[in-house]
Design an enzyme around this catalytic site. Sequence first.
Site, PDB file in Angstrom:
ATOM      1  N   THR A 218     -10.038 -73.191  42.227  1.00 11.95           N
ATOM      2  CA  THR A 218     -11.095 -72.384  42.859  1.00 11.95           C
ATOM      3  C   THR A 218     -12.450 -72.729  42.243  1.00 11.95           C
ATOM      4  O   THR A 218     -12.591 -73.745  41.554  1.00 11.95           O
ATOM      5  CB  THR A 218     -10.750 -70.876  42.779  1.00 11.95           C
ATOM      6  OG1 THR A 218     -11.689 -70.135  43.551  1.00 11.95           O
ATOM      7  CG2 THR A 218     -10.769 -70.356  41.349  1.00 11.95           C
ATOM      8  N   ASN A 219     -13.450 -71.886  42.475  1.00 15.45           N
ATOM      9  CA  ASN A 219     -14.789 -72.151  41.939  1.00 15.45           C
ATOM     10  C   ASN A 219     -15.416 -70.835  41.481  1.00 15.45           C
ATOM     11  O   ASN A 219     -14.791 -69.775  41.579  1.00 15.45           O
ATOM     12  CB  ASN A 219     -15.644 -72.847  42.996  1.00 15.45           C
ATOM     13  CG  ASN A 219     -15.711 -72.028  44.265  1.00 15.45           C
ATOM     14  OD1 ASN A 219     -16.258 -70.929  44.288  1.00 15.45           O
ATOM     15  ND2 ASN A 219     -15.114 -72.544  45.339  1.00 15.45           N
ATOM     16  N   LYS A 220     -16.670 -70.902  41.027  1.00 14.67           N
ATOM     17  CA  LYS A 220     -17.272 -69.725  40.382  1.00 14.67           C
ATOM     18  C   LYS A 220     -17.966 -68.760  41.335  1.00 14.67           C
ATOM     19  O   LYS A 220     -18.646 -67.843  40.902  1.00 14.67           O
ATOM     20  CB  LYS A 220     -18.270 -70.191  39.318  1.00 14.67           C
ATOM     21  CG  LYS A 220     -17.596 -70.890  38.152  1.00 14.67           C
ATOM     22  CD  LYS A 220     -18.411 -70.778  36.880  1.00 14.67           C
ATOM     23  CE  LYS A 220     -19.458 -71.832  36.757  1.00 14.67           C
ATOM     24  NZ  LYS A 220     -20.185 -71.845  35.505  1.00 14.67           N
ATOM     25  N   SER A 221     -17.801 -68.947  42.646  1.00 17.99           N
ATOM     26  CA  SER A 221     -18.506 -68.064  43.583  1.00 17.99           C
ATOM     27  C   SER A 221     -18.038 -66.607  43.419  1.00 17.99           C
ATOM     28  O   SER A 221     -16.848 -66.312  43.381  1.00 17.99           O
ATOM     29  CB  SER A 221     -18.231 -68.522  45.022  1.00 17.99           C
ATOM     30  OG  SER A 221     -18.714 -67.545  45.906  1.00 17.99           O
ATOM     31  N   ALA A 285     -18.133 -70.600  49.255  1.00 16.42           N
ATOM     32  CA  ALA A 285     -18.013 -71.880  48.557  1.00 16.42           C
ATOM     33  C   ALA A 285     -16.607 -72.383  48.871  1.00 16.42           C
ATOM     34  O   ALA A 285     -15.619 -71.861  48.352  1.00 16.42           O
ATOM     35  CB  ALA A 285     -18.208 -71.684  47.066  1.00 16.42           C
TER      36      ALA A 285
END
Length: 411
Positions: A218-221, A285
Amino acid sequence: MSVLKDKRILLGVTGSIAAFKAADLASKLTQMDAQVDVILTPAAEKFITPLTFQSVTGRRAFTESDLWGGEAHVLHVGLGRSADILVIAPCTANTIAKLAHGEADNLLTITALAARGERSRTAQCPLLIAPAMDGGMFDHPATQENLARLKERGAYIAGPAEGHLASGLAGKGRLIEPAELIGHIRFVLGRKGRLAAKKVVVSAGGTQEPLDPVRVLTNKSSGKQGYALAQAALDAGANVTLITTPTSLTPPVGVCVVNVQTAKEMMNAVLKESADADALIMAAAVADFRPKQAAGNKMKKRDGIPQIELEETEDILEAAAGQKSGMKRPRVVAGFAAESRDLLENAGEKLESKKLDFIAANDISSKDAGFSVETNRVTLLFANGKQESLPLMSKAEVADAIIERVAALLE
Ligand code: CTP
């Protein structure tokens, strides 16, 4: 907070133990630049004083004694006429019964009648009722019939919530929390906005691509910008669908939520919801790559370092803008470009290749903009070559600005 700014909110408070929450509500609304005029019923005065409300709103609070003062014959008409909305919170079963039957025996019920009277010039003043009472009283057919009657006449009913009640019992009858009430007020006030009857789809959060049953890529959104956009579109009167990955945020009141996890699920939801939408804003994101094959069982250390083969995910914006699927395209399609270098050049390329109407470019290398923080600094790039640099703003202000541009393009 633009939808509340300078709005005249008439807040009726009735005799319930939850009256203390109305003080918090009045305070929060005042902090959001609304003008709050409070009317207490005689029973409300047994629980809370007008001074409490005067202290948080900076305005005089009205009580029964004002009904018999010098301006008595016009006060109830004047208060109702100038209001953008009449909110009664907490609203007891007794006041609900009076409102349903047009009884006018105190300043609040007289004002409610004057504000909603069919021949009155203020027939448009919406009425929002937040019931608070014991569970048995709420369930009673008399209360239910009264609420149904009020709903039929166009009143909005917010709550009540389930939980602990003053009687010591648990059940449905608690006044909903001030933050949620504000969501309902915003929803009602926004209904006649620039985007009334328009459908806006917003995506939010970071997609999660499974590696195995417990791990994801995943990502930091945080989803904050997307949720703020959904709220701004609601404030402008739109019917809003929020397609979101799991986040820690509470969706705005009135939004239609579609929960997704992966890029593929988001793609399916976006294409389905966009088919009859006027605008699509992709704030999510989206992962660019996913594991080609998620392991069926949890990967174990004893099996050694896993070799994970990745494949590209689908480009949702490109597909929604009608490039791949040949579907009907929303009239306005907008995206975000989160960049750590060559901001405008990269954003310009995305604007063109994804055939967008505009793109909001943000520099994620700066500490006060982009992922997880409360603020954002974006430059808007439009398909006609126009560029607009917005100063550092809260994500809510950025959202208001973007929704304003969407409304302008739709007009
Ligand atoms: N986006 C999308 N589908 C993807 C990837 C991105 O719809 N698979 C959308 C995002 O929601 C955003 C815009 O495209 O609105 C730009 O996303 P970004 O991650 O900045 O760019 P990418 O297209 O991934 O390009 P790059 O990897 O070169 O930065």
